[in-house]
Design a protein around this motif. Structure first.
Motif, PDB file in Angstrom:
ATOM      1  N   GLY A  15      -0.958   5.234  -0.879  1.00 19.93           N
ATOM      2  CA  GLY A  15      -2.124   5.837  -1.518  1.00 19.93           C
ATOM      3  C   GLY A  15      -3.250   6.051  -0.526  1.00 19.93           C
ATOM      4  N   ASP A  16      -4.475   5.833  -0.968  1.00 23.00           N
ATOM      5  CA  ASP A  16      -5.621   6.001  -0.078  1.00 23.00           C
ATOM      6  C   ASP A  16      -6.072   4.675   0.536  1.00 23.00           C
ATOM      7  OD1 ASP A  16      -6.541   4.890  -2.378  1.00 23.00           O
ATOM      8  OD2 ASP A  16      -8.276   6.206  -2.601  1.00 23.00           O
ATOM      9  N   ASP A  17      -5.265   3.623   0.362  1.00 27.43           N
ATOM     10  CA  ASP A  17      -5.547   2.308   0.937  1.00 27.43           C
ATOM     11  C   ASP A  17      -5.216   2.337   2.426  1.00 27.43           C
ATOM     12  OD1 ASP A  17      -6.039  -0.357   1.375  1.00 27.43           O
ATOM     13  OD2 ASP A  17      -4.664  -1.081  -0.159  1.00 27.43           O
ATOM     14  N   THR A  18      -6.191   2.022   3.277  1.00 21.92           N
ATOM     15  CA  THR A  18      -5.983   2.079   4.731  1.00 21.92           C
ATOM     16  C   THR A  18      -5.438   0.782   5.305  1.00 21.92           C
ATOM     17  OG1 THR A  18      -8.269   1.398   5.138  1.00 21.92           O
ATOM     18  CG2 THR A  18      -7.817   3.780   5.014  1.00 21.92           C
ATOM     19  N   ARG A  19      -5.251  -0.219   4.449  1.00 17.43           N
ATOM     20  CA  ARG A  19      -4.723  -1.493   4.945  1.00 17.43           C
ATOM     21  C   ARG A  19      -3.227  -1.388   5.221  1.00 17.43           C
ATOM     22  NH1 ARG A  19      -6.021  -5.629   0.466  1.00 17.43           N
ATOM     23  NH2 ARG A  19      -5.101  -3.923  -0.695  1.00 17.43           N
ATOM     24  N   GLN A  20      -2.744  -2.341   5.994  1.00 22.40           N
ATOM     25  CA  GLN A  20      -1.317  -2.460   6.275  1.00 22.40           C
ATOM     26  C   GLN A  20      -0.866  -3.864   5.914  1.00 22.40           C
ATOM     27  OE1 GLN A  20      -0.889  -1.551  10.434  1.00 22.40           O
ATOM     28  NE2 GLN A  20      -0.759   0.637  10.061  1.00 22.40           N
ATOM     29  N   ARG A  21       0.451  -4.036   5.830  1.00 22.88           N
ATOM     30  CA  ARG A  21       0.999  -5.371   5.590  1.00 22.88           C
ATOM     31  C   ARG A  21       2.061  -5.659   6.633  1.00 22.88           C
ATOM     32  NH1 ARG A  21       4.594  -4.037   0.234  1.00 22.88           N
ATOM     33  NH2 ARG A  21       6.018  -2.721   1.366  1.00 22.88           N
ATOM     34  N   ARG A  22       2.157  -6.928   7.002  1.00 26.00           N
ATOM     35  CA  ARG A  22       3.173  -7.382   7.945  1.00 26.00           C
ATOM     36  C   ARG A  22       3.643  -8.762   7.526  1.00 26.00           C
ATOM     37  NH1 ARG A  22       2.100  -6.032  14.204  1.00 26.00           N
ATOM     38  NH2 ARG A  22       4.348  -6.198  14.275  1.00 26.00           N
ATOM     39  N   TYR A  23       4.922  -8.991   7.736  1.00 26.25           N
ATOM     40  CA  TYR A  23       5.528 -10.300   7.474  1.00 26.25           C
ATOM     41  C   TYR A  23       5.562 -11.055   8.789  1.00 26.25           C
ATOM     42  CZ  TYR A  23       9.352 -13.608   6.854  1.00 26.25           C
ATOM     43  OH  TYR A  23      10.123 -14.735   6.838  1.00 26.25           O
ATOM     44  N   LEU A  24       5.110 -12.297   8.790  1.00 23.00           N
ATOM     45  CA  LEU A  24       5.138 -13.129   9.988  1.00 23.00           C
ATOM     46  C   LEU A  24       5.870 -14.433   9.706  1.00 23.00           C
ATOM     47  CD1 LEU A  24       1.455 -12.949  11.307  1.00 23.00           C
ATOM     48  CD2 LEU A  24       3.387 -11.537  11.956  1.00 23.00           C
ATOM     49  N   ARG A  25       6.618 -14.889  10.689  1.00 24.34           N
ATOM     50  CA  ARG A  25       7.225 -16.220  10.639  1.00 24.34           C
ATOM     51  C   ARG A  25       6.651 -16.971  11.827  1.00 24.34           C
ATOM     52  NH1 ARG A  25      13.525 -17.856  10.252  1.00 24.34           N
ATOM     53  NH2 ARG A  25      13.012 -18.214   8.089  1.00 24.34           N
ATOM     54  N   LEU A  26       6.034 -18.129  11.528  1.00 29.95           N
ATOM     55  CA  LEU A  26       5.357 -18.931  12.544  1.00 29.95           C
ATOM     56  C   LEU A  26       5.944 -20.334  12.611  1.00 29.95           C
ATOM     57  CD1 LEU A  26       1.723 -18.019  11.459  1.00 29.95           C
ATOM     58  CD2 LEU A  26       3.041 -16.944  13.264  1.00 29.95           C
ATOM     59  N   ARG A  27       5.989 -20.885  13.817  1.00 27.91           N
ATOM     60  CA  ARG A  27       6.398 -22.286  13.986  1.00 27.91           C
ATOM     61  C   ARG A  27       5.261 -23.190  13.530  1.00 27.91           C
ATOM     62  NH1 ARG A  27       8.374 -20.135  18.692  1.00 27.91           N
ATOM     63  NH2 ARG A  27      10.616 -20.313  18.893  1.00 27.91           N
ATOM     64  N   THR A  28       5.601 -24.305  12.904  1.00 29.65           N
ATOM     65  CA  THR A  28       4.581 -25.240  12.458  1.00 29.65           C
ATOM     66  C   THR A  28       4.327 -26.325  13.492  1.00 29.65           C
ATOM     67  OG1 THR A  28       6.209 -26.585  11.294  1.00 29.65           O
ATOM     68  CG2 THR A  28       5.058 -24.874  10.029  1.00 29.65           C
TER      69      THR A  28
END
Length: 69
Positions: A55-68
């Motif tokens: 749509g007109d939403d300028t945001r993006q999404r990303r999946y991250l996997r991080l070590r704890t």
């Protein structure tokens, strides 16, 4: 539960506790900064390709996997 099953369950729980999985939804510059910090600290295991929110939403999404640890 057999000894083998208990050992497998314990090992599986320990492996799962080593990572945190998150979805980031933000502006591209903010996501880039977060990914850069995670990478520099050595915690970044995996980062997906950026996806548009649509749509007109300028945001993006990303999946991250991080070590704890």
């Amino acid at each position: 539960m057999t000894t083998q099953e208990r050992t497998y369950a314990r090992a599986s729980n320990q492996r799962a506790a080593q990572y945190v999985e998150i979805w980031l939804v933000a502006q591209p510059a903010e996501i880039a900064a977060m990914v850069q910090v995670a990478s520099a600290s050595g915690r970044l295991v995996y980062a997906s390709a950026p996806r548009s929110m649509g749509g007109d939403d300028t945001r993006q999404r990303r999946y991250l996997r991080l070590r704890t640890t």
